[in-house]
Design a protein around this motif. Structure first.
Motif, short mmCIF file in Angstrom:
data_model
loop_
_atom_site.label_atom_id
_atom_site.label_comp_id
_atom_site.label_asym_id
_atom_site.label_seq_id
_atom_site.Cartn_x
_atom_site.Cartn_y
_atom_site.Cartn_z
N THR A 120 0.82 -1.05 -0.12
CA THR A 120 0.03 0.06 0.06
C THR A 120 1.01 1.22 -0.14
OG1 THR A 120 -1.80 -1.22 1.02
CG2 THR A 120 -1.95 1.15 1.23
N GLY A 121 1.88 1.22 0.85
CA GLY A 121 2.87 2.50 0.88
C GLY A 121 4.16 2.31 0.42
N THR A 122 4.41 1.33 -0.48
CA THR A 122 5.61 1.02 -1.05
C THR A 122 5.97 2.03 -2.39
OG1 THR A 122 5.03 -0.61 -2.54
CG2 THR A 122 5.99 -0.94 -0.16
N VAL A 123 7.20 2.14 -2.54
CA VAL A 123 7.91 3.04 -3.76
C VAL A 123 8.89 2.15 -4.47
CG1 VAL A 123 9.08 5.03 -4.18
CG2 VAL A 123 7.49 5.34 -2.59
N ALA A 124 8.69 2.12 -5.64
CA ALA A 124 9.77 1.44 -6.57
C ALA A 124 10.06 2.24 -7.78
CB ALA A 124 9.11 0.04 -6.88
N LEU A 125 11.35 1.92 -8.17
CA LEU A 125 11.84 2.49 -9.25
C LEU A 125 11.29 3.78 -9.71
CD1 LEU A 125 11.38 -1.04 -11.05
CD2 LEU A 125 13.76 -0.22 -10.41
N GLY A 126 11.30 4.66 -8.72
CA GLY A 126 10.99 6.09 -8.82
C GLY A 126 9.59 6.42 -9.09
N PHE A 127 8.52 5.43 -9.00
CA PHE A 127 7.34 5.42 -9.13
C PHE A 127 6.56 4.84 -7.89
CE2 PHE A 127 8.97 5.73 -13.34
CZ PHE A 127 8.44 6.64 -13.90
N LYS A 128 5.38 4.86 -7.87
CA LYS A 128 4.53 4.29 -6.73
C LYS A 128 4.50 2.73 -6.99
CE LYS A 128 1.98 3.48 -3.16
NZ LYS A 128 2.35 2.08 -3.00
N GLY A 129 5.08 2.05 -6.04
CA GLY A 129 5.28 0.47 -6.03
C GLY A 129 3.99 -0.10 -5.42
N GLY A 130 4.06 -1.47 -5.01
CA GLY A 130 3.11 -2.21 -4.47
C GLY A 130 3.16 -3.69 -4.69
N ILE A 131 2.14 -4.48 -4.70
CA ILE A 131 2.22 -5.84 -4.64
C ILE A 131 2.01 -6.25 -6.24
CG2 ILE A 131 0.72 -7.89 -4.10
CD1 ILE A 131 2.37 -7.02 -1.76
N GLY A 132 2.72 -7.12 -6.62
CA GLY A 132 2.58 -7.73 -7.98
C GLY A 132 2.57 -9.23 -7.99
N SER A 133 1.99 -10.01 -9.05
CA SER A 133 1.94 -11.36 -8.96
C SER A 133 2.00 -11.58 -10.53
CB SER A 133 0.84 -11.79 -8.16
OG SER A 133 1.01 -13.30 -7.74
N ALA A 134 2.66 -12.99 -10.72
CA ALA A 134 2.59 -13.57 -11.87
C ALA A 134 2.88 -15.08 -11.95
CB ALA A 134 3.43 -12.86 -12.88
N SER A 135 2.38 -15.80 -12.95
CA SER A 135 2.87 -17.36 -13.11
C SER A 135 3.40 -17.68 -14.32
CB SER A 135 1.36 -17.88 -12.50
OG SER A 135 0.63 -17.90 -13.37
N ARG A 136 3.96 -19.03 -14.52
CA ARG A 136 4.25 -19.58 -15.49
C ARG A 136 3.88 -20.95 -15.51
NH1 ARG A 136 4.47 -14.88 -16.67
NH2 ARG A 136 6.15 -13.97 -17.86
N VAL A 137 3.49 -21.40 -16.68
CA VAL A 137 3.42 -23.00 -16.67
C VAL A 137 4.45 -23.63 -17.63
CG1 VAL A 137 1.83 -24.97 -17.67
CG2 VAL A 137 0.71 -22.82 -16.84
N VAL A 138 5.24 -24.35 -16.73
CA VAL A 138 6.63 -24.97 -17.27
C VAL A 138 6.61 -26.32 -17.72
CG1 VAL A 138 8.91 -25.14 -16.68
CG2 VAL A 138 7.55 -23.15 -15.72
N ASP A 139 7.07 -26.45 -18.74
CA ASP A 139 7.17 -27.91 -19.51
C ASP A 139 8.69 -28.49 -19.04
OD1 ASP A 139 7.46 -30.32 -20.99
OD2 ASP A 139 7.24 -29.30 -22.80
N LEU A 140 8.28 -29.62 -18.17
CA LEU A 140 9.49 -30.24 -17.67
C LEU A 140 10.09 -31.56 -18.50
CD1 LEU A 140 8.81 -29.72 -13.93
CD2 LEU A 140 10.86 -28.71 -15.14
N SER A 141 9.62 -31.41 -19.63
CA SER A 141 10.10 -32.65 -20.59
C SER A 141 9.39 -33.78 -20.05
CB SER A 141 11.45 -32.62 -20.93
OG SER A 141 11.49 -33.52 -22.16
N GLU A 142 10.02 -34.97 -19.84
CA GLU A 142 9.85 -36.36 -19.51
C GLU A 142 9.29 -36.19 -17.76
OE1 GLU A 142 14.35 -36.45 -18.99
OE2 GLU A 142 12.82 -35.42 -20.14
N HIS A 143 9.59 -35.12 -17.37
CA HIS A 143 9.20 -34.85 -15.79
C HIS A 143 7.82 -34.22 -15.77
CE1 HIS A 143 13.03 -36.23 -14.43
NE2 HIS A 143 13.49 -35.20 -15.23
N GLY A 144 7.15 -34.02 -16.75
CA GLY A 144 5.68 -33.58 -16.91
C GLY A 144 5.86 -31.91 -17.12
N SER A 145 4.91 -31.36 -16.16
CA SER A 145 4.76 -29.77 -16.11
C SER A 145 4.58 -29.61 -14.62
CB SER A 145 3.73 -29.30 -16.93
OG SER A 145 2.39 -29.96 -16.63
N CYS A 146 4.77 -28.14 -14.70
CA CYS A 146 4.61 -27.52 -13.02
C CYS A 146 4.18 -26.19 -13.31
CB CYS A 146 5.93 -27.71 -12.29
SG CYS A 146 7.37 -26.58 -12.80
N THR A 147 3.79 -25.61 -12.31
CA THR A 147 3.74 -24.20 -12.13
C THR A 147 4.41 -23.39 -11.21
OG1 THR A 147 1.06 -24.43 -13.02
CG2 THR A 147 2.00 -22.37 -12.09
#
Length: 347
Positions: A170-197
């Motif tokens: 709520t009150g953070t500052v980042a890279l010269g601008f107003k910061g905050g909470i961020g979130s992202a994801s990736r689905v990953v192919d692990l070849s013979e080991h299947g996949s994960c997130t």
């Protein structure tokens, strides 16, 4: 200043080529929930709590393999030494403002001890991270109470994570601008080991030059009020990484290392006063994935961190704060114009 926030991906500015999960947030990893409490009180207080609650530690005696990487140790990460020593977490992870971290840790202990089945617990390692939101909030008042922490923990859900000026961002500052909470994801192919997130949540409060797909965006050129755009150096970043690949604590430490590396993609200067921490945990079944097959996870976590940092800024709003300080949101129109001139759009 008006500001209509949008995620980097919606603007065609998402970093990398990986595939996001359904919500493109950390809750895409099975068994992970997030709860947040946001506090605004006039211009005096802009702070809050963000709780990351893996199901596996939200039960009596629950533990998960985990790893920690400290990019710079200028911070107050409660529970760090035992996490490293045992390679596991045994509580949810709570994020908040620096001087409220210790009250948050006490509240987290209360939350776990009060759970049915934990009546015999006599030792507990709460994990609480922080960044300093004192530029925009009256940090010395230590406004976070047990009730705030318990609310964040008890309301944690698998709904898409709210981002920007919310919770511990709520009150953070980042890279010269107003910061905050961020979130992202990736689905990953692990070849013979299947996949994960791979899922990431960031609490952004660090210095440097905002860099979007290789294009630098400075407050001096992006904002009309350059004097107000100046921010203190450092002040930290917390990175929480969730995986369901079945990795052990040593491998998770390697994953956490790459999470901090991901900050460089968006312009962190890794200043001496910036406590840059990454915690990675894994709730998946063990698959015996060898180190030689971890590159897709390493690449995914760096991409996800970069995107989460951008979203923490792109979804933040201009905030008038404590002691007359104001921190402006990133002007997305300017960002789009500059990136278009550089030819870095996905569309």
């Amino acid at each position: 200043m008006s500001h209509d926030g949008a995620r980097a991906r919606a603007l065609g500015l998402a970093p990398g080529t990986g595939t996001p999960g359904p919500t493109n947030t950390i809750v895409d990893v099975p068994g992970v929930r997030v709860g947040q409490v946001t506090i605004h009180e006039g211009t005096r207080l802009h702070t809050g709590v963000t709780a990351i609650v893996p199901v596996a530690v939200d039960v009596p005696g629950g533990r998960m393999p985990a790893g920690l990487f400290v990019g710079n140790g200028y911070g107050k990460l409660v529970g760090a030494t035992q996490l490293v020593e045992l390679g596991e977490i045994e509580t949810p992870i709570v994020l908040t403002g620096t001087l409220s971290a210790f009250r948050a840790a006490d509240a987290l202990v209360s939350y776990v001890l009060d759970k049915p089945g934990n009546e015999g617990v006599e030792s507990l390692n709460p994990v609480v991270g922080e960044t300093n939101d004192g530029y925009l909030s009256d940090i010395r008042s230590r406004p976070i109470t047990e009730a705030h922490v318990l609310q964040a923990l008890r309301t944690a859900s698998t709904a898409p994570v709210e981002q920007g000026c919310v919770g511990a961002g709520t009150g953070t500052v980042a890279l010269g601008f107003k910061g905050g909470i961020g979130s992202a994801s990736r689905v990953v192919d692990l070849s013979e080991h299947g996949s994960c997130t791979v899922g990431v949540l960031t609490q952004t409060n660090f210095s440097g030059v905002l860099t979007v797909r290789g294009v630098p965006i400075t407050p001096d050129e992006a904002l009309s009020d350059a004097a107000e755009s100046l921010a203190p150096q450092g002040n930290s970043c917390m990175l929480i990484v969730a995986v369901d690949a079945g990795l052990d604590s040593r491998q998770l430490t390697r994953v956490a290392t790459r999470a901090v590396f991901g900050m460089a993609r968006v312009g962190s200067d890794f200043a001496q006063g910036s406590g840059d921490y990454a915690i990675a945990f894994d709730g998946g079944e063990r698959r015996g994935i060898p180190d030689a097959h971890l590159n897709p996870v390493f690449f995914a976590v760096q991409e996800a961190v970069a995107e989460a940092v951008l979203d923490s800024l792109f979804l933040a709003t201009t905030t008038e704060g404590f002691n007359g300080h104001t921190k402006h949101a990133v002007p997305l129109g300017f960002v789009l114009e500059k990136c278009a001139a550089a030819g870095v759009f996905d569309r």
